[in-house]
Scaffold this motif. Structure first.
Motif, mmCIF file in Angstrom:
data_model
loop_
_atom_site.group_PDB
_atom_site.id
_atom_site.type_symbol
_atom_site.label_atom_id
_atom_site.label_comp_id
_atom_site.label_asym_id
_atom_site.label_seq_id
_atom_site.Cartn_x
_atom_site.Cartn_y
_atom_site.Cartn_z
ATOM 1 N N ASP A 236 43.964 31.404 37.945
ATOM 2 C CA ASP A 236 44.247 31.256 39.371
ATOM 3 C C ASP A 236 45.543 30.484 39.544
ATOM 4 N N GLY A 269 43.702 35.959 47.345
ATOM 5 C CA GLY A 269 42.501 35.415 47.958
ATOM 6 C C GLY A 269 42.608 35.465 49.476
ATOM 7 N N ASP A 288 37.562 33.151 48.535
ATOM 8 C CA ASP A 288 36.772 33.784 47.479
ATOM 9 C C ASP A 288 36.663 35.296 47.635
ATOM 10 N N LEU A 290 38.616 38.534 47.252
ATOM 11 C CA LEU A 290 39.829 38.869 46.516
ATOM 12 C C LEU A 290 40.227 40.321 46.778
ATOM 13 N N ARG A 306 45.883 31.815 47.388
ATOM 14 C CA ARG A 306 45.364 32.004 46.035
ATOM 15 C C ARG A 306 45.840 33.333 45.458
ATOM 16 N N SER A 308 44.850 35.512 42.194
ATOM 17 C CA SER A 308 43.945 35.683 41.062
ATOM 18 C C SER A 308 44.565 36.677 40.085
ATOM 19 N N GLU A 602 34.878 36.579 44.230
ATOM 20 C CA GLU A 602 35.303 35.893 43.010
ATOM 21 C C GLU A 602 34.185 35.806 41.973
ATOM 22 N N GLU A 606 33.942 35.736 37.841
ATOM 23 C CA GLU A 606 33.260 34.658 37.127
ATOM 24 C C GLU A 606 32.197 35.230 36.182
#
Length: 682
Positions: A236, A269, A288, A290, A306, A308, A602, A606
């Protein structure tokens, strides 16, 4: 209300009355409709959280004069359903006030997706982006002659004939509507507490990057990573806000020797509001959601953006070091982030645990005929996407009750297996639907028939969910024992699954073949050992730290799998976290094209990171069979990995990255030592 104004609050008799309004329930003298239903929803204030569906006409005595009429006409919805319609007209005292006709596509874009267009903080506060845009306000001026107000509502569905509130005020000099809306906002603001937006510090390996300072060589440090073949990892980067708002384009440019099997994915983000706990009333702006639309990225003063970044290597990616760069193009010039990826000459083993999510069809696909034809295709695309992120298990959309039970399960099982999911299939809701419709014995018989069908086609096994948090319900364990008794006698080959979330459920462990357990039941290493000693396969579900739970902790605790709620379970409006008993749960966001998953949550990344962590541990285990240094590293990692979930849940990305980096560094050193040994022997 101001003097001279009148208000009516529609809904069931037990629902609260909005201050200053008169309650109108389906039995009221002025309410007419062939089939009226008073509805009370969990969201909203006393005005819009309840209403009457199927209302065709409402009559009231009103003084003669020119009046401004305001109607609240939106049913906020509940669970995964946002009530829909395509045609509605409203007449007041014979005068048309509203006439709408929408295609399914228009309803989807204008109503279902309306919340996707605005970003939290940037485009408004929580009220503006949620309750403030809800309610379905319809307004107009009418003349009353003869002391009678008559409202007529027509539409293609009963959902179109829905009224939550009615306000009447003099056409000049009144502020009733403004007062009602201000009061609604005060109630809302007192209900929901908004905390500071959630951002992350810049990764230690990357200097803070400010987009308004164009650089040709980029920050002092870029992104560097080592991957195995068939591996993935992510970073990130938080772009600092410029002094003035601007739109930038972000792209990845590979060097000339970049191999076909290596890809770099970029996602921005999107700022949205979400609850800090599933059923709480504290809300936070988070980036969160994306989106892969990085050709137009809005940078706003005062709020970081953000970025990613995810690198993926195919199983046939050649070993070597490869250079590329992320280019951020804006009006002052280009800023560059160098990227260096080293592919190690080793192949990671496949994950040997069942790790995945619950998956239903996107709800809106079952609401309109024009969308129905894409349901099967969309389910296949969802499965393919989840598999590309490394997930190995799924509770697929078996649950819709229409159609032939055996055919539905066989077709979906084939589709899941075609997408290379090898873990047991979880049938979460189809058995419960069938019990409700056809009775327990018939449901068990059908499950048994499907079990035999899938075994004959080599598509099994399938786990039948028969208990969903049984300690929460009145029939509790006694009712569960009856279900198991009937199931075992009717379908002895079927495998039974239970979702257990309470320590009280330990007494029924032996009823199941597999259990999904969450922290409420207990997910420490000792809890997992206890379940296995009962002859039952333990899986996690609904863990708060998806990366740790899918990777290092899954390995350390020894569970057989992990299933997370939910890939597609938006509550009513998919971009309003306040309109249900719980927040929205969605790894995959809705889109008009059922196979264009341009936006993901997100947690999907993860999950992918956690599965990669697990695969590195499995590689190290295989190496340790003949390498004492690898065995020593495993022992060191065991001592650093907690066996209690309370501590493991605190493992953030920085610490998890450090754990993986130790294994990767060991692998790189082993490869170098092997090359040196080969060179010496030659």
């Amino acid at each position: 209300l101001p003097a001279g104004s009148m208000g009516w609050d529609f809904g069931p008799s037990h629902a609260a009355v909005f201050p200053g309004f008169t309650k109108i329930d389906p039995t009221a003298a002025g309410a007419f409709g062939k089939k009226m239903t008073g509805l009370k929803r969990p969201a909203g204030d006393a005005l819009i959280s309840d209403g009457i569906r199927g209302l065709e006409r409402f009559e009231a005595e009103v003084p003669d004069g020119i009046w401004r009429v305001t109607l609240w006409t939106e049913d906020p919805g509940e669970w995964q359903t946002l009530p829909y319609w395509t045609r509605r007209s409203i007449r007041i005292n014979g005068k048309p006030i509203s006439a709408e006709a929408k295609t399914a596509k228009a309803w989807f874009l204008e109503t279902y997706m309306r919340g996707a267009r605005a970003e939290a903080v940037i485009d408004g506060d929580l009220w503006d982006l949620t309750a403030g845009r809800r309610g379905g306000l319809v307004s107009g001026e009418i003349e009353v002659v003869g002391g009678r107000l008559v409202i007529e509502v027509d539409g293609d569905l009963s959902t179109a004939r829905y009224i939550a509130g009615l306000l009447l005020e003099p056409a000049t000099g009144s502020t009733a509507k403004q007062q009602v809306q201000e009061y609604r906002r005060r109630v809302f603001d007192n209900t929901w507490r908004v905390v500071e937006p959630l951002t992350a510090e810049d990764p230690p390996s990357l200097s803070a990057f400010t987009a308004q300072e164009p650089r040709t060589s980029g920050p002092v440090e870029g992104l560097q990573g080592r991957l195995a073949r068939g591996d993935s990892r992510s970073w990130d980067v938080w772009l600092s806000a410029p002094p003035e708002d601007q739109v930038v384009g972000i792209s990845f440019e590979p060097a000339s020797n970049w191999p076909d099997g290596l890809s770099v994915e970029l996602r921005q983000g999107i700022w949205g509001f979400g609850r800090t706990s599933p059923s709480g009333t504290v809300v936070q702006a988070r980036a969160d959601r994306l989106s892969d639309t990085t050709d137009r990225v809005r940078l706003t003063a005062g709020l970081r953006r953000r970025l990613s970044i995810r690198a993926v290597s195919a199983s046939n990616t050649p070993a070597g070091s490869y250079l590329g760069r992320i280019v951020i193009g804006h009006r002052a010039g280009n800023a560059v982030i160098p990227v260096t990826l080293s592919i190690l000459d080793l192949q990671l083993p496949a994950a040997n645990r069942s790790i995945g999510v619950y998956l239903e069809e996107a709800p809106h696909l079952s609401w309109f005929g024009p969308f129905a034809g894409s349901r099967s295709e969309a389910a296949g695309c969802d499965l393919a996407l989840l598999r590309r992120f490394g997930l190995t298990a799924v509770a697929p959309p078996f649950s819709l009750p229409e159609g032939d039970f055996r055919e539905r399960h066989t077709d979906m099982a084939k589709r899941v297996r075609q997408n290379r999911f090898d873990a047991p299939l979880v049938s979460y809701a189809s058995f419960k639907w069938t019990v409700k419709r056809d009775g327990l014995k018939e449901a068990a018989a059908r499950a048994g028939a499907v079990t035999r069908d899938l075994a004959g086609l080599d598509l099994g096994p399938i786990l039948w969910s028969i208990a969903d948090e049984p300690s929460n319900f009145a029939n509790g364990h006694d009712g569960l024992k009856e279900v198991v008794s009937v199931f075992r006698s009717t379908a002895p080959d079927a495998k039974l699954l239970g979702h257990l979330n309470s320590k009280r459920d330990r007494q029924v462990l032996k009823l199941f073949d597999t259990v999904l357990v969450n922290p409420g039941f207990g997910v420490d290493r000792d809890d997992i050992d206890e379940i296995r000693k009962k002859g039952v396969s333990p899986w996690f579900y609904n863990m708060g730290n998806p990366r740790a739970a899918a990777g290092f902790y899954l390995w350390r605790a020894g569970a057989d799998g992990y299933l997370q709620w939910h890939a597609r379970m938006p509550t009513a409006d998919p971009f309003d976290p306040t309109d249900g008993r719980e927040d929205d749960f969605q790894f995959l966001y809705p889109s008009l094209d059922p196979c264009n998953a341009s936006e993901i949550h997100e947690d999907l990344i993860e999950f992918s990171n956690g599965i990669a962590d697990l695969r590195w541990m499995l590689w190290l285990e295989g190496r340790a069979e003949n390498d004492p240094d690898a065995k020593r590293l495993i022992d060191e990692l065991k001592s650093d990995l907690p066996t209690r979930w309370r501590r493991a849940a605190e493992l953030d990305d920085t610490r998890l990255n450090a754990l993986r980096a130790r294994i990767v560094a060991f692998a790189a050193a082993s490869l170098r030592a092997g090359r040196m040994q080969n060179a010496a022997s030659n």
